[in-house]
Design a protein around this motif. Structure first.
Motif, PDB file in Angstrom:
ATOM      1  N   LYS A 136      10.676  55.472  44.442  1.00 30.16           N
ATOM      2  CA  LYS A 136      11.681  54.391  45.271  1.00 30.16           C
ATOM      3  C   LYS A 136      13.038  54.672  45.205  1.00 30.16           C
ATOM      4  O   LYS A 136      13.834  54.728  46.109  1.00 30.16           O
ATOM      5  CB  LYS A 136      11.354  53.301  44.560  1.00 30.16           C
ATOM      6  CG  LYS A 136      11.878  51.839  45.142  1.00 30.16           C
ATOM      7  CD  LYS A 136      11.180  50.684  44.772  1.00 30.16           C
ATOM      8  CE  LYS A 136      11.987  49.548  45.629  1.00 30.16           C
ATOM      9  NZ  LYS A 136      11.105  48.934  46.366  1.00 30.16           N
ATOM     10  N   HIS A 137      13.562  54.904  43.839  1.00 28.25           N
ATOM     11  CA  HIS A 137      15.043  54.781  43.651  1.00 28.25           C
ATOM     12  C   HIS A 137      15.570  56.268  43.551  1.00 28.25           C
ATOM     13  O   HIS A 137      17.099  56.195  43.834  1.00 28.25           O
ATOM     14  CB  HIS A 137      15.218  54.140  42.423  1.00 28.25           C
ATOM     15  CG  HIS A 137      14.881  52.828  42.365  1.00 28.25           C
ATOM     16  ND1 HIS A 137      15.567  51.520  42.961  1.00 28.25           N
ATOM     17  CD2 HIS A 137      13.663  52.059  41.801  1.00 28.25           C
ATOM     18  CE1 HIS A 137      14.918  50.524  43.021  1.00 28.25           C
ATOM     19  NE2 HIS A 137      13.642  50.662  42.330  1.00 28.25           N
ATOM     20  N   TRP A 138      15.082  57.380  43.458  1.00 26.95           N
ATOM     21  CA  TRP A 138      15.681  58.662  43.437  1.00 26.95           C
ATOM     22  C   TRP A 138      15.704  59.135  44.721  1.00 26.95           C
ATOM     23  O   TRP A 138      16.214  60.219  44.851  1.00 26.95           O
ATOM     24  CB  TRP A 138      15.103  59.417  42.159  1.00 26.95           C
ATOM     25  CG  TRP A 138      15.415  59.068  40.756  1.00 26.95           C
ATOM     26  CD1 TRP A 138      15.054  57.922  40.061  1.00 26.95           C
ATOM     27  CD2 TRP A 138      16.597  59.653  40.012  1.00 26.95           C
ATOM     28  NE1 TRP A 138      15.764  57.851  39.014  1.00 26.95           N
ATOM     29  CE2 TRP A 138      16.822  58.863  38.948  1.00 26.95           C
ATOM     30  CE3 TRP A 138      17.309  60.634  40.279  1.00 26.95           C
ATOM     31  CZ2 TRP A 138      17.746  59.222  37.876  1.00 26.95           C
ATOM     32  CZ3 TRP A 138      18.301  60.824  39.292  1.00 26.95           C
ATOM     33  CH2 TRP A 138      18.326  60.295  38.235  1.00 26.95           C
ATOM     34  N   LYS A 139      14.688  58.715  45.538  1.00 26.74           N
ATOM     35  CA  LYS A 139      14.645  59.400  46.789  1.00 26.74           C
ATOM     36  C   LYS A 139      15.850  59.403  47.411  1.00 26.74           C
ATOM     37  O   LYS A 139      16.294  60.495  48.121  1.00 26.74           O
ATOM     38  CB  LYS A 139      13.629  58.460  47.825  1.00 26.74           C
ATOM     39  CG  LYS A 139      13.557  59.004  49.260  1.00 26.74           C
ATOM     40  CD  LYS A 139      12.566  58.023  50.094  1.00 26.74           C
ATOM     41  CE  LYS A 139      12.695  58.471  51.444  1.00 26.74           C
ATOM     42  NZ  LYS A 139      11.778  57.651  52.272  1.00 26.74           N
ATOM     43  N   LYS A 140      16.983  58.451  47.370  1.00 29.60           N
ATOM     44  CA  LYS A 140      18.388  58.666  47.995  1.00 29.60           C
ATOM     45  C   LYS A 140      19.068  59.516  47.282  1.00 29.60           C
ATOM     46  O   LYS A 140      20.275  59.897  47.962  1.00 29.60           O
ATOM     47  CB  LYS A 140      19.104  57.273  47.661  1.00 29.60           C
ATOM     48  CG  LYS A 140      19.326  56.826  46.105  1.00 29.60           C
ATOM     49  CD  LYS A 140      19.991  55.472  46.208  1.00 29.60           C
ATOM     50  CE  LYS A 140      20.419  55.598  44.538  1.00 29.60           C
ATOM     51  NZ  LYS A 140      20.976  53.962  44.424  1.00 29.60           N
ATOM     52  N   MET A 141      18.907  60.173  46.349  1.00 26.12           N
ATOM     53  CA  MET A 141      19.145  61.328  45.852  1.00 26.12           C
ATOM     54  C   MET A 141      19.140  62.682  46.259  1.00 26.12           C
ATOM     55  O   MET A 141      19.429  63.618  45.736  1.00 26.12           O
ATOM     56  CB  MET A 141      19.025  61.105  43.935  1.00 26.12           C
ATOM     57  CG  MET A 141      19.507  60.027  43.498  1.00 26.12           C
ATOM     58  SD  MET A 141      21.373  59.566  43.614  1.00 26.12           S
ATOM     59  CE  MET A 141      22.088  60.753  42.364  1.00 26.12           C
TER      60      MET A 141
END
Length: 189
Positions: A136-141
């Protein structure tokens, strides 16, 4: 942490998805002693950023990165905290062998695994807390068309695949280890 043969499948998968990418960046989340990221760096031209929370693991990670002479950056960070693009940049591939054992199973583990720090093993009540958070949160990385590559417990393929699909990853694939057990789930952003 002592690397096991199962983890070779994670490295092989990461190297496969890195093919054709020039000057790639790889994030190794829950890096531990660094065996995954170091192996990827040794067998590619990737620059690896190692993310690790444990002070004890950071000691060995730093020692191993220096000893191997790979190109990498060590970052003391809790991967269960929201990452910041402005601090870390973007990755072509994120690899992770997160803690994935259910909390109630950790005390029953064999001596081979049981001596490792609980923090390196305990994946929460259902063993999936890190998979959910990272997807969920590291996808943007990840850069466009970047890959997320997870090591999983042999019985977690379906659940982790669903987590990744629910977070919008596609071409989600399960890969078996050398013993024929489901060991890696990976997908494309």
């Amino acid at each position: 942490l002592i690397p096991r043969a199962d983890t070779e499948t994670v490295v092989e998968t990461a190297l496969t998805v890195l093919k054709g990418i020039k000057n790639p960046t790889v994030f190794d989340l829950c890096a531990g002693s660094g065996c995954i990221g170091i192996a990827v760096a040794k067998h590619s031209d990737a620059v690896v950023k190692f993310f690790e929370k444990s002070a004890e693991a950071l000691y060995f990670l730093t020692k191993n990165v220096k000893a191997t002479g790979i190109s990498g950056e060590i970052i003391n960070a809790d991967v269960l905290s929201c990452p910041d693009q402005s601090l870390y940049g973007l990755a072509d591939v994120i690899v992770s062998n997160p803690p994935y054992i259910r909390s109630d199973v950790v005390p029953t583990l064999s001596k081979e695994v049981g001596f490792e720090p609980k923090m390196a093993l305990d994946g929460g009540e259902d063993g999936l807390i890190f998979y959910r958070f990272i997807a969920k949160h590291w996808k943007k990385m990840l850069k466009p068309d970047g890959y997320l590559v997870f090591e999983i417990g042999f019985d977690q393929a379906e659940e982790v695949s669903h987590i990744m699909q629910d977070e919008g990853f596609f071409e989600v694939t399960v890969k078996k280890d050398l013993c024929g057990n489901n060991r890696v789930v990976y997908g494309k952003k």
